[in-house]
Design an enzyme around this catalytic site. Structure first.
Site, PDB file in Angstrom:
ATOM      1  CB  CYS A   6     -11.184  24.443 -35.920  1.00 34.18           C
ATOM      2  SG  CYS A   6      -9.918  23.292 -36.501  1.00 34.18           S
TER       3      CYS A   6
ATOM      4  CB  CYS B 209      -7.273  20.422 -33.232  1.00 36.63           C
ATOM      5  SG  CYS B 209      -7.272  22.031 -34.019  1.00 36.63           S
TER       6      CYS B 209
ATOM      7  CD  GLU C 226     -11.628  19.024 -32.407  1.00 36.16           C
ATOM      8  OE1 GLU C 226     -10.460  19.350 -32.105  1.00 36.16           O
ATOM      9  OE2 GLU C 226     -12.579  19.821 -32.405  1.00 36.16           O
TER      10      GLU C 226
ATOM     11  CG  ASN D  83      -5.729  21.909 -26.843  1.00 37.41           C
ATOM     12  OD1 ASN D  83      -6.115  21.270 -25.877  1.00 37.41           O
ATOM     13  ND2 ASN D  83      -5.589  23.227 -26.814  1.00 37.41           N
TER      14      ASN D  83
ATOM     15  CD  GLU E  55      -2.016  26.146 -27.138  1.00 36.03           C
ATOM     16  OE1 GLU E  55      -3.199  26.478 -27.283  1.00 36.03           O
ATOM     17  OE2 GLU E  55      -1.221  26.761 -26.391  1.00 36.03           O
TER      18      GLU E  55
ATOM     19  CB  CYS F   1     -11.099  19.412 -36.475  1.00 38.01           C
ATOM     20  SG  CYS F   1      -9.531  19.590 -35.598  1.00 38.01           S
TER      21      CYS F   1
HETATM   22 ZN   LIG Z   1      -9.334  21.773 -34.990  1.00 39.13          ZN
END
Ligand SMILES: [Zn+2]
Length: 147
Positions: free
Chosen positions: A95, A53, A55, A42, A44, A98
């Site tokens: 999530c 993310c 993924e 990830n 940010e 993703c």
């Molecule tokens: Zn995600």
């Protein structure tokens, strides 16, 4: 690579995350149908909603390395960095966003994608498929009537 090797790779990738705001590090390894492996973590941003993310990061690498339509499985691990590597006892699943991105890859390839979700410490895991995690999802197959 074995499940254990891929979990170790995802955990190592998580330690390379840029996660100064959440402190939650996630790593992802993507395996092609020919056994090639790429990873991501990830990323940010001070503008929180621009974060990426693990993924999505790994899917971008996969597209460049072998193509989204060649993805066989992914392994995700998430937690907090500790003295002995990544820590955390709860398996981390992709999530919703993703899952949508993974469904795109699954529908492109015409086969399901296995999702192995591991805890930060690598001791707990669950095994799913993207069609199981996102049943009746919307993807390229739903756009066949569009011109
Ligand atoms: Zn995600």
């Amino acid at each position: 690579m074995t499940d254990e090797e891929l979990i170790a790779l995802a955990r190592a990738a998580a330690l390379k995350a840029y996660a100064p705001y959440s402190g939650f590090h996630v790593g992802c390894a993507v395996v092609s149908t020919r056994g090639e492996v790429v990873s991501g973590a990830n990323l940010e941003n001070a503008c929180y909603r621009l974060g990426i993310c693990a993924e999505q990061s790994a899917l971008a690498a996969a597209q460049h390395a072998f193509g989204l339509d060649q993805i066989a499985r992914i392994v995700v691990a998430g937690g907090t960095p500790g003295a002995h590597g990544l820590a955390g006892q709860q398996p981390v699943t992709p999530c919703g966003g993703c899952r949508q991105a993974l469904l795109e890859a699954a529908q492109l390839s015409g086969h399901d994608i296995e999702i192995l979700s591991a805890s930060g410490d690598g001791r707990a895991m669950r095994r799913d498929t993207i069609r199981g995690l996102l049943p009746h999802g919307f993807g390229p197959e739903d756009l066949k009537d569009a011109d």
